[in-house]
Design a protein around this motif. Structure first.
Motif, PDB file in Angstrom:
ATOM      1  N   MET A   1      85.849  58.680  77.312  1.00  9.47           N
ATOM      2  CA  MET A   1      85.168  59.818  76.692  1.00  9.47           C
ATOM      3  C   MET A   1      85.513  59.861  75.200  1.00  9.47           C
ATOM      4  N   ALA A   2      84.525  59.711  74.341  1.00  6.47           N
ATOM      5  CA  ALA A   2      84.745  59.696  72.899  1.00  6.47           C
ATOM      6  C   ALA A   2      85.071  61.096  72.393  1.00  6.47           C
ATOM      7  N   LEU A   3      86.038  61.180  71.483  1.00  5.01           N
ATOM      8  CA  LEU A   3      86.382  62.474  70.894  1.00  5.01           C
ATOM      9  C   LEU A   3      85.300  62.917  69.914  1.00  5.01           C
ATOM     10  N   LYS A   4      85.091  64.211  69.859  1.00  7.90           N
ATOM     11  CA  LYS A   4      84.198  64.787  68.859  1.00  7.90           C
ATOM     12  C   LYS A   4      85.039  65.192  67.659  1.00  7.90           C
ATOM     13  N   ILE A   5      84.790  64.552  66.503  1.00  6.53           N
ATOM     14  CA  ILE A   5      85.544  64.835  65.288  1.00  6.53           C
ATOM     15  C   ILE A   5      84.733  65.800  64.427  1.00  6.53           C
ATOM     16  N   GLY A   6      85.325  66.966  64.178  1.00  8.43           N
ATOM     17  CA  GLY A   6      84.615  67.993  63.420  1.00  8.43           C
ATOM     18  C   GLY A   6      84.944  68.025  61.944  1.00  8.43           C
ATOM     19  N   GLY A   7      85.946  67.232  61.515  1.00  7.54           N
ATOM     20  CA  GLY A   7      86.305  67.229  60.106  1.00  7.54           C
ATOM     21  C   GLY A   7      87.653  66.576  59.884  1.00  7.54           C
ATOM     22  N   GLN A   8      88.048  66.541  58.614  1.00  7.81           N
ATOM     23  CA  GLN A   8      89.315  65.963  58.201  1.00  7.81           C
ATOM     24  C   GLN A   8      90.253  67.075  57.723  1.00  7.81           C
ATOM     25  N   VAL A   9      91.552  66.818  57.820  1.00  2.00           N
ATOM     26  CA  VAL A   9      92.526  67.774  57.302  1.00  2.00           C
ATOM     27  C   VAL A   9      92.494  67.723  55.778  1.00  2.00           C
ATOM     28  N   LYS A  10      92.487  68.896  55.163  1.00  2.00           N
ATOM     29  CA  LYS A  10      92.411  69.010  53.709  1.00  2.00           C
ATOM     30  C   LYS A  10      93.654  68.427  53.053  1.00  2.00           C
ATOM     31  N   ARG A  11      93.478  67.817  51.851  1.00  2.00           N
ATOM     32  CA  ARG A  11      94.586  67.259  51.085  1.00  2.00           C
ATOM     33  C   ARG A  11      94.731  68.015  49.763  1.00  2.00           C
ATOM     34  N   LEU A  12      95.986  68.310  49.386  1.00  2.00           N
ATOM     35  CA  LEU A  12      96.267  68.987  48.126  1.00  2.00           C
ATOM     36  C   LEU A  12      97.453  68.322  47.447  1.00  2.00           C
ATOM     37  N   ASN A  13      97.442  68.330  46.117  1.00  4.89           N
ATOM     38  CA  ASN A  13      98.577  67.829  45.359  1.00  4.89           C
ATOM     39  C   ASN A  13      99.525  68.973  45.053  1.00  4.89           C
ATOM     40  N   ALA A  14     100.825  68.738  45.273  1.00  2.00           N
ATOM     41  CA  ALA A  14     101.813  69.798  45.097  1.00  2.00           C
ATOM     42  C   ALA A  14     101.803  70.376  43.687  1.00  2.00           C
ATOM     43  N   SER A  15     101.493  69.550  42.688  1.00  2.25           N
ATOM     44  CA  SER A  15     101.488  70.015  41.302  1.00  2.25           C
ATOM     45  C   SER A  15     100.367  71.011  41.033  1.00  2.25           C
ATOM     46  N   GLU A  16      99.377  71.049  41.910  1.00  2.00           N
ATOM     47  CA  GLU A  16      98.236  71.945  41.736  1.00  2.00           C
ATOM     48  C   GLU A  16      98.218  73.059  42.782  1.00  2.00           C
ATOM     49  N   LEU A  17      99.332  73.201  43.524  1.00  2.00           N
ATOM     50  CA  LEU A  17      99.385  74.168  44.608  1.00  2.00           C
ATOM     51  C   LEU A  17     100.537  75.148  44.381  1.00  2.00           C
ATOM     52  N   ALA A  18     100.216  76.392  44.129  1.00  9.31           N
ATOM     53  CA  ALA A  18     101.235  77.428  43.978  1.00  9.31           C
ATOM     54  C   ALA A  18     101.702  77.875  45.355  1.00  9.31           C
ATOM     55  N   TYR A  19     102.951  78.327  45.428  1.00 11.07           N
ATOM     56  CA  TYR A  19     103.490  78.752  46.720  1.00 11.07           C
ATOM     57  C   TYR A  19     102.649  79.870  47.324  1.00 11.07           C
TER      58      TYR A  19
ATOM     59  N   CYS B   1      93.231  63.030  60.834  1.00 12.77           N
ATOM     60  CA  CYS B   1      93.966  62.848  59.582  1.00 12.77           C
ATOM     61  C   CYS B   1      94.736  61.533  59.628  1.00 12.77           C
ATOM     62  N   THR B   2      94.559  60.698  58.617  1.00 11.61           N
ATOM     63  CA  THR B   2      95.409  59.531  58.430  1.00 11.61           C
ATOM     64  C   THR B   2      96.424  59.878  57.347  1.00 11.61           C
ATOM     65  N   GLN B   3      97.682  59.938  57.738  1.00 10.12           N
ATOM     66  CA  GLN B   3      98.769  60.306  56.830  1.00 10.12           C
ATOM     67  C   GLN B   3      99.418  59.045  56.282  1.00 10.12           C
ATOM     68  N   SER B   4      99.445  58.921  54.965  1.00 11.58           N
ATOM     69  CA  SER B   4      99.991  57.739  54.299  1.00 11.58           C
ATOM     70  C   SER B   4     101.437  57.956  53.883  1.00 11.58           C
ATOM     71  N   PRO B   5     102.116  56.902  53.420  1.00 16.58           N
ATOM     72  CA  PRO B   5     103.484  57.084  52.932  1.00 16.58           C
ATOM     73  C   PRO B   5     103.556  58.119  51.814  1.00 16.58           C
ATOM     74  N   ASN B   6     104.664  58.850  51.759  1.00 14.33           N
ATOM     75  CA  ASN B   6     104.909  59.866  50.733  1.00 14.33           C
ATOM     76  C   ASN B   6     103.939  61.048  50.814  1.00 14.33           C
ATOM     77  N   GLU B   7     103.393  61.274  52.013  1.00 16.30           N
ATOM     78  CA  GLU B   7     102.568  62.459  52.246  1.00 16.30           C
ATOM     79  C   GLU B   7     103.228  63.330  53.309  1.00 16.30           C
ATOM     80  N   VAL B   8     103.067  64.640  53.152  1.00 19.59           N
ATOM     81  CA  VAL B   8     103.649  65.608  54.073  1.00 19.59           C
ATOM     82  C   VAL B   8     102.520  66.397  54.714  1.00 19.59           C
ATOM     83  N   ILE B   9     102.516  66.464  56.045  1.00 19.23           N
ATOM     84  CA  ILE B   9     101.504  67.253  56.739  1.00 19.23           C
ATOM     85  C   ILE B   9     102.125  68.538  57.273  1.00 19.23           C
ATOM     86  N   PHE B  10     101.431  69.638  57.078  1.00 15.75           N
ATOM     87  CA  PHE B  10     101.825  70.932  57.630  1.00 15.75           C
ATOM     88  C   PHE B  10     100.979  71.211  58.868  1.00 15.75           C
TER      89      PHE B  10
END
Length: 337
Positions: free
Chosen positions: A1-19, A251-260
């Motif tokens: 049974m093939a999975l239904k993919i509805g989208g990708q996880v959003k990516r943000l750069n820490a330098s452009e993301l305020a707490y 989501c494909t997570q690459s080296p030096n990336e952090v997923i929440f």
């Protein structure tokens, strides 16, 4: 049974993301995100990785080889998890290096039970074991961590001495190192206590599939008791009638990336390359209601299981609490990514 993919996880750069933006858009809304630019100064990204990006396995054998760790056999299922075995880090590294070529050849067999060589070191309490070796610093976005701050100071688990009297302290935490060759994977689950989690790739790539909590009921069997084990396995439509309706984020997570990963999001993860990652489970005011609701449900279930001995128990409530603690700890050990 093939999975239904509805989208990708959003990516943000820490330098452009305020707490505060992270709080408003991800903690409060319980939405996953991948954050880049957080790991540049980490010691682990230098010591644990060769210049070509592959894991420096010899470093672990030399510096941490005597540590005893839990290793999952990705080819063997045991109840709702993979079979775990204990070995030293040196033994694990030796098997990894000795079987790496064979494991990569057998990668396509990992889900059919025929491959017995894909071993995945999980849940290594590295920070607790090596406090002087500062492998990383927890990113600002995840510092408000009530779970691990509490466990760092609370005498949670006693250690029996030779007379079986509890004397010492053996307090656990939820900070882990994971290490696995290409093809190793973690079955479908939602994180312990319905906590948040963050996972940082020191090296290697991971492929994630995540499902929103609004769809989690679709993963359960007809009795609403057990969830799907492997989303790419042979899933019975009769046993899991809702699974075909699920819509996933990928989501494909690459080296030096952090997923929440937010509370209650079921996920299944596969290592696309030889991978080392650092992982925390944590909670704070924004997801405490998720944690509390789960504990209350577990408490009610625990109470019902032993209701027939209430009249003969000297401390029924105390017994309920002890059973709840044991069951919660068991679930935690079975269901950490």
């Amino acid at each position: 049974m093939a999975l239904k993919i509805g989208g990708q996880v959003k990516r943000l750069n820490a330098s452009e993301l305020a707490y505060q933006e992270f709080v408003e858009k991800h903690l409060k809304l319980n939405e996953p995100v991948v954050i880049t630019g957080l790991m540049h100064e980490w010691r682990s990204c230098k010591d644990w990785v060769w210049e070509n990006g592959e894991p420096n396995l010899d470093f672990f054998s030399t510096h941490f080889g005597k540590s005893r760790v839990q290793v999952a056999d990705c080819g063997q299922r045991e109840f709702t998890d993979q079979k775990r075995i204990e070995m030293s880090v040196s033994e694990f590294i030796s098997q990894w290096k000795g079987l790496s070529d064979e494991s990569s050849c057998n990668i396509n067999n990992v889900h059919d039970g025929t491959d017995r060589d894909l071993l995945y070191l999980k849940d290594w309490h590295f920070v607790k074991e090596y406090p002087e070796y500062v492998a990383y610093t927890t990113p600002l976005f995840f510092l408000d961590d009530w779970l691990n701050i509490y466990l760092d100071s609370y005498k949670m688990h006693g250690v029996p001495d030779e007379n079986n009297d509890v004397q010492g302290i053996n307090c656990s935490d939820y900070r882990f190192v994971y290490m696995g060759s290409k093809g190793t994977w973690t079955p479908l689950h939602a994180d312990v206590f319905r906590s948040y989690s963050w996972s940082a790739n020191v090296c290697g790539k991971k492929l994630w599939y995540l499902l929103s909590p609004s769809q989690s009921h679709l993963l359960l069997d007809r009795n609403m008791k057990y969830s799907v084990y492997d989303i790419f396995g042979d899933i019975s439509e009769k046993q899991f009638p809702g699974f075909k309706k699920t819509i996933w984020l990928e989501c494909t997570q690459s080296p030096n990336e952090v997923i929440f990963v937010p509370s209650g999001w079921y996920h299944q993860v596969k290592n696309l390359e030889d991978t080392i990652s650092i992982n925390h489970n944590w909670f704070n005011a924004y997801n405490l209601s998720w944690v509390w609701d789960l504990l209350v449900r577990d408490y009610i279930d625990t109470k019902q299981y032993i209701e027939d001995i209430r009249d003969i128990s000297d401390d029924f409530e105390g017994l309920c609490q002890r059973n709840l603690a044991v069951n919660t700890d068991k679930k935690a050990r079975q269901r950490i990514t």
